[in-house]
Enzyme design. Structure first.
Site, PDB file in Angstrom:
ATOM      1  N   ASP A 146       0.852  -1.193   0.000  1.00  0.00           N
ATOM      2  CA  ASP A 146       0.000   0.000   0.000  1.00  0.00           C
ATOM      3  C   ASP A 146       0.885   1.239   0.000  1.00  0.00           C
ATOM      4  O   ASP A 146       1.998   1.217   0.542  1.00  0.00           O
ATOM      5  CB  ASP A 146      -0.899   0.023   1.235  1.00  0.00           C
ATOM      6  N   ASP A 180      -7.084  -1.397  -4.377  1.00  0.00           N
ATOM      7  CA  ASP A 180      -8.123  -1.030  -3.411  1.00  0.00           C
ATOM      8  C   ASP A 180      -9.054   0.033  -3.991  1.00  0.00           C
ATOM      9  O   ASP A 180     -10.283  -0.021  -3.811  1.00  0.00           O
ATOM     10  CB  ASP A 180      -7.492  -0.494  -2.126  1.00  0.00           C
TER      11      ASP A 180
END
Length: 202
Positions: A146, A180
């Site tokens: 991420d 995401d």
């Protein structure tokens, strides 16, 4: 929209997602020391997610393996849903685009979980190496990369506020990736354009 165009959406998102993750993984050190402030409210910051969304972890020796296998099963189901929606049901473009986005995002994070543990070394205190001979994990035990961080504003809760009164807060505090974003956008389409998404052509 036909299946070929849907697959093209999936492919483009997968390429962007994986290129961004590989770049961040090989050019950023884990955590605050590798942070880049693009603006006051947008930062690039490498972290690695051990489990599900928001860093949730399934405990136990086989928790991570279970999660990865579950993701693989889920992606198979979503892939069938996409095929069925394009080839059999002639579903609306809203639904097909939404499913494509969800499939691409889910598959993008699965790639991390399945492969990253054996092709990267860790990012703690140094830049990670791609195709290293000292991988940080094993097959199916990779960590999801991420990097997108949007702390739009921060402050303190009023003292009278229940539970969190007086505590510091930061909004938006989640750190996420392109995959995401793709999943969230797909789900958003289904929620906002629900009637159009599930409208069938006669």
């Amino acid at each position: 929209m036909n299946l070929r165009k849907a697959y093209l959406i999936v492919f483009i998102i997968l390429v962007v997602d994986q290129l961004s993750k590989i770049y961040i993984k090989t050019n950023f050190v884990y955590g605050e020391s590798g942070q880049i402030d693009v603006t006051s409210w947008f930062k690039i910051l490498l972290i690695e997610n051990e489990g599900m969304a928001w860093g949730t972890v399934i405990p136990g020796l086989y928790g991570k393996l279970f999660l990865t296998v579950f993701r693989l099963v889920a992606v198979t189901g979503i892939g069938y849903w996409l095929w069925d929606s394009t080839e059999r049901r002639r579903s609306s473009n809203y639904l097909i685009v939404a499913i494509s986005l969800i499939l691409a995002g889910a598959f993008g994070n699965i790639i991390d979980s399945v492969f990253y543990g054996v092709i990267f070394d860790d990012s703690y205190g140094h830049l990670a190496t791609l195709f290293t001979n000292k991988p940080y994990g094993t097959w199916f035990y990779g960590k999801v990369v991420d990097m997108l961080y949007f702390p739009l504003f921060e402050g303190n809760w009023p003292e009278w506020f229940p539970i969190w009164g007086g505590h510091h807060f930061k909004f938006f505090n989640a750190i996420f990736n392109i995959a995401d974003m793709s999943i969230s956008t797909g789900v958003g389409i289904l929620l906002v354009f629900n009637k159009k998404a599930f409208h069938h052509h006669n």
